[in-house]
Design an enzyme around this catalytic site. Sequence first.
Site, PDB file in Angstrom:
ATOM      1  N   PHE A  44      11.760   6.107   1.318  1.00 20.81           N
ATOM      2  CA  PHE A  44      12.462   5.473   2.428  1.00 20.81           C
ATOM      3  C   PHE A  44      12.155   3.995   2.609  1.00 20.81           C
ATOM      4  O   PHE A  44      12.754   3.328   3.431  1.00 20.81           O
ATOM      5  CB  PHE A  44      12.154   6.226   3.738  1.00 20.81           C
ATOM      6  CG  PHE A  44      13.335   6.340   4.651  1.00 20.81           C
ATOM      7  CD1 PHE A  44      13.430   5.570   5.801  1.00 20.81           C
ATOM      8  CD2 PHE A  44      14.350   7.225   4.366  1.00 20.81           C
ATOM      9  CE1 PHE A  44      14.511   5.678   6.656  1.00 20.81           C
ATOM     10  CE2 PHE A  44      15.437   7.343   5.208  1.00 20.81           C
ATOM     11  CZ  PHE A  44      15.513   6.564   6.354  1.00 20.81           C
ATOM     12  N   ASP A  45      11.196   3.460   1.844  1.00 26.77           N
ATOM     13  CA  ASP A  45      10.858   2.041   1.959  1.00 26.77           C
ATOM     14  C   ASP A  45      10.424   1.492   0.595  1.00 26.77           C
ATOM     15  O   ASP A  45       9.473   0.731   0.501  1.00 26.77           O
ATOM     16  CB  ASP A  45       9.757   1.844   2.998  1.00 26.77           C
ATOM     17  CG  ASP A  45       9.567   0.379   3.392  1.00 26.77           C
ATOM     18  OD1 ASP A  45      10.519  -0.417   3.233  1.00 26.77           O
ATOM     19  OD2 ASP A  45       8.469   0.033   3.845  1.00 26.77           O
ATOM     20  N   LEU A  46      11.134   1.917  -0.452  1.00 26.84           N
ATOM     21  CA  LEU A  46      10.780   1.473  -1.793  1.00 26.84           C
ATOM     22  C   LEU A  46      11.171   0.014  -1.963  1.00 26.84           C
ATOM     23  O   LEU A  46      12.310  -0.372  -1.700  1.00 26.84           O
ATOM     24  CB  LEU A  46      11.488   2.330  -2.845  1.00 26.84           C
ATOM     25  CG  LEU A  46      11.105   2.024  -4.285  1.00 26.84           C
ATOM     26  CD1 LEU A  46       9.639   2.330  -4.525  1.00 26.84           C
ATOM     27  CD2 LEU A  46      11.976   2.810  -5.239  1.00 26.84           C
ATOM     28  N   ASN A  50       5.720  -2.447  -2.225  1.00 24.95           N
ATOM     29  CA  ASN A  50       5.111  -1.124  -2.127  1.00 24.95           C
ATOM     30  C   ASN A  50       4.852  -0.482  -3.486  1.00 24.95           C
ATOM     31  O   ASN A  50       4.563   0.710  -3.572  1.00 24.95           O
ATOM     32  CB  ASN A  50       5.974  -0.203  -1.266  1.00 24.95           C
ATOM     33  CG  ASN A  50       5.998  -0.653   0.172  1.00 24.95           C
ATOM     34  OD1 ASN A  50       5.096  -1.359   0.626  1.00 24.95           O
ATOM     35  ND2 ASN A  50       7.017  -0.274   0.907  1.00 24.95           N
TER      36      ASN A  50
END
Length: 138
Positions: A44-46, A50
């Site tokens: 959900f936050d690639l 990260n």
Amino acid sequence: MVNGSLRTALWKNSKSLGRHKRLIIAMDAAFGMEYLHHKNIVHFDLKSDNLHVNLTDPRRPICKVGDLGLSKVKCQTLISCGVSGMLPWMAPELLNGTTSLVSEKVDVYSFGIVLWEILTGEEPYAGLHYGAILGVVL
């Protein structure tokens, strides 16, 4: 990881990262995401911030997926309380409200943006303000 985030490593080491090393980094990230998706987890936050890298290993670079703070269980979580994440890496369906179910498809879109970063060494949509990025993505 020794070299921090992929974003930092690309910025600092762009000339020393040949295509083969970039391909290995991309494959490691893909395998990491495949593992999460196999476990029904959507990151959900690639984004390159990260993904964490070690470029000092003499055999090959190593890339690991990190920061699972926004991760969700697939097909059991509805998107609520607005969208989270960074705009340049966010899938269009998160921005236009066409779906409320979390799916690995949002990670696939984000991975495409990460691949673009890996290949070019540049920040996605550099120099554009959020309104322009939103218009381009939608």
